[in-house]
Design a protein around this motif. Structure first.
Motif, PDB file in Angstrom:
ATOM      1  N   LEU A  37      34.346  58.706 -22.796  1.00 43.15           N
ATOM      2  CA  LEU A  37      35.550  58.510 -23.603  1.00 43.15           C
ATOM      3  C   LEU A  37      36.699  58.079 -22.713  1.00 43.15           C
ATOM      4  N   GLY A  38      37.445  57.097 -23.184  1.00 42.92           N
ATOM      5  CA  GLY A  38      38.606  56.673 -22.415  1.00 42.92           C
ATOM      6  C   GLY A  38      39.207  55.409 -22.970  1.00 42.92           C
ATOM      7  N   PRO A  39      40.391  55.017 -22.487  1.00 38.85           N
ATOM      8  CA  PRO A  39      41.055  53.813 -22.980  1.00 38.85           C
ATOM      9  C   PRO A  39      40.339  52.555 -22.529  1.00 38.85           C
ATOM     10  N   GLY A  43      36.525  51.612 -17.366  1.00 37.03           N
ATOM     11  CA  GLY A  43      35.263  51.536 -16.642  1.00 37.03           C
ATOM     12  C   GLY A  43      34.061  52.070 -17.383  1.00 37.03           C
ATOM     13  N   LYS A  44      34.245  52.522 -18.616  1.00 38.98           N
ATOM     14  CA  LYS A  44      33.123  53.156 -19.325  1.00 38.98           C
ATOM     15  C   LYS A  44      32.033  52.155 -19.700  1.00 38.98           C
ATOM     16  N   SER A  45      32.396  50.963 -20.196  1.00 40.00           N
ATOM     17  CA  SER A  45      31.384  49.962 -20.555  1.00 40.00           C
ATOM     18  C   SER A  45      30.682  49.416 -19.317  1.00 40.00           C
ATOM     19  N   THR A  46      31.423  49.274 -18.223  1.00 41.13           N
ATOM     20  CA  THR A  46      30.799  48.838 -16.967  1.00 41.13           C
ATOM     21  C   THR A  46      29.775  49.859 -16.495  1.00 41.13           C
ATOM     22  N   LEU A 209      35.578  62.377 -19.887  1.00 35.78           N
ATOM     23  CA  LEU A 209      36.827  61.637 -20.073  1.00 35.78           C
ATOM     24  C   LEU A 209      37.094  60.787 -18.844  1.00 35.78           C
ATOM     25  N   MET A 210      37.211  59.458 -19.066  1.00 35.63           N
ATOM     26  CA  MET A 210      37.389  58.523 -17.964  1.00 35.63           C
ATOM     27  C   MET A 210      38.808  57.961 -17.952  1.00 35.63           C
ATOM     28  N   ARG A 211      39.263  57.687 -16.731  1.00 34.94           N
ATOM     29  CA  ARG A 211      40.563  57.060 -16.529  1.00 34.94           C
ATOM     30  C   ARG A 211      40.550  56.360 -15.176  1.00 34.94           C
TER      31      ARG A 211
END
Length: 358
Positions: A37-39, A43-46, A209-211
């Motif tokens: 989860l993150g905006p 980097g989540k899709s990568t 949670l990614m940022r």
């Protein structure tokens, strides 16, 4: 101890001077749903593409059932990883029937494949569309065909990149629940990418949670929501109110009373964060009404700026007497006080978070 179905260790992915994924590690057990989860741009899709084998990591390792499938030297090709993929674009073949789409990529005995296709279409409620074509289906039906196709080869792991974002809101919840049920029945390890906190809370057993290319907090949805690691994490899940304060003697003075700030030196500026639904509203604090306990905080007077009915709840915006700052409260059902009315607000200590002002 059970071996994780999927485990990634210290994954990094650099594009030129930009580190898109920076030292990400996580594991997903069989039958578990984990949400990245993150905006947008965090980097989540990568990360998902690296696991799928579409992108090559700069460093780090990927394991399936404890066996290395990829590092910077050794690499099993994507088609041999036992990983299913679902994306926002369902990518169904328009010239193939529903059954042919689901069977695409299956090898081996034709009769076995036909049984598998029939079983999956029945499971997703589309048996009567077995000979139909994608253009004859609704968006939700196409999404279920895409799910059946991804599950047909019995993947150990399912990677899902915003697969429900193209569906309308009323349909989305039903499709998500159906999808989750099928994936659980198959005991598939699921890694789902989303930028919607509600979707993560609804579907995930665990949220990462990614940022800025990193995982900043990881845990069960309840824990992530109720014990955010910082102000930004709290704000990602809901609207927040913020009161500024300065630490003196491990305490911070606010209009709602004193708040503990243990371990922070005197003079440290802090943010006291609380959500609108945790604001208590009272009509009177002149001695005639009941007063809150210490745990509920000191009442502070505020003037109603505006109130709006949002359907399930009312949103009331207040201007605080002490400094003119704005505090927002949400109230179940209909509550529409007139602008200019003075009310008293309080907030329970355990519903507040104290973070350093950065």
């Amino acid at each position: 101890m059970q071996t994780p179905r999927l485990e990634i260790k210290n994954i990094k992915r650099r594009f030129g001077d930009r580190m898109a994924v920076n030292d990400v590690s996580l594991s997903v057990m069989p039958g578990q749903v984990t949400c990245l989860l993150g905006p947008s741009g965090c980097g989540k899709s990568t990360t998902l593409r690296v696991i799928a084998g579409v992108e090559m990591q700069t460093s780090g390792q990927i394991y399936v059932d404890g066996k290395l499938i990829c590092d910077t030297v050794f690499r099993i090709p994507p088609e041999r990883r036992g990983i299913g993929l679902m994306f926002q674009d369902f990518a169904l073949f328009p010239h193939l029937s529903v059954a042919q789409n689901v069977a695409f990529g299956l090898t081996g005995d034709k009769a076995d494949n036909n049984r598998r296709v029939s079983e999956l279409l029945e499971r997703v409620g589309l048996s009567h569309y077995i000979n139909a074509y994608p253009h004859e289906l609704s968006g939700g039906e196409q999404q279920r065909v895409a799910l059946a196709r991804a599950l047909a080869p019995r993947p150990k792991i399912m990677l899902m990149d915003e697969p429900f974002s193209g569906l309308d809101n009323r349909l989305r919840d039903d499709i998500r629940d159906e999808t989750l049920s099928v994936l659980k029945e198959e005991n598939t390890a699921v890694l789902l990418v989303t930028h919607e906190p509600d979707e993560a809370m609804r579907m995930a057993d665990e949220i990462a949670l990614m940022r800025g290319g990193q995982i900043v907090q990881q845990g069960a949805p309840y824990n992530i929501y109720n014990a955010p690691v910082d102000r930004a994490a709290a704000a990602f899940f809901s609207d927040i109110n913020v009161i500024k304060g300065t630490v003196q003697g491990a305490l911070t003075e606010t209009p709602f009373g004193q708040f503990l700030a243990p371990g922070r030196p005197d003079g440290t500026e802090v943010d006291i964060v609380f959500r609108p639904q945790h604001v208590r509203i009272d009509f009177d604090r002149d001695g005639r009404g009941p007063h809150p306990t210490a745990a509920e905080g000191t009442p502070a007077r505020a003037m109603v700026k505006r109130a709006r009915f949002m359907g399930r709840e009312s949103l009331v915006e207040f201007q605080m007497d002490h400094d003119g700052s704005i505090v927002t409260a949400t109230v179940p059902n209909v509550f529409m006080p007139k602008p200019g009315v003075y009310l008293w607000l309080s907030v329970r200590r355990e519903r507040c978070f104290v973070f350093p002002n950065t």
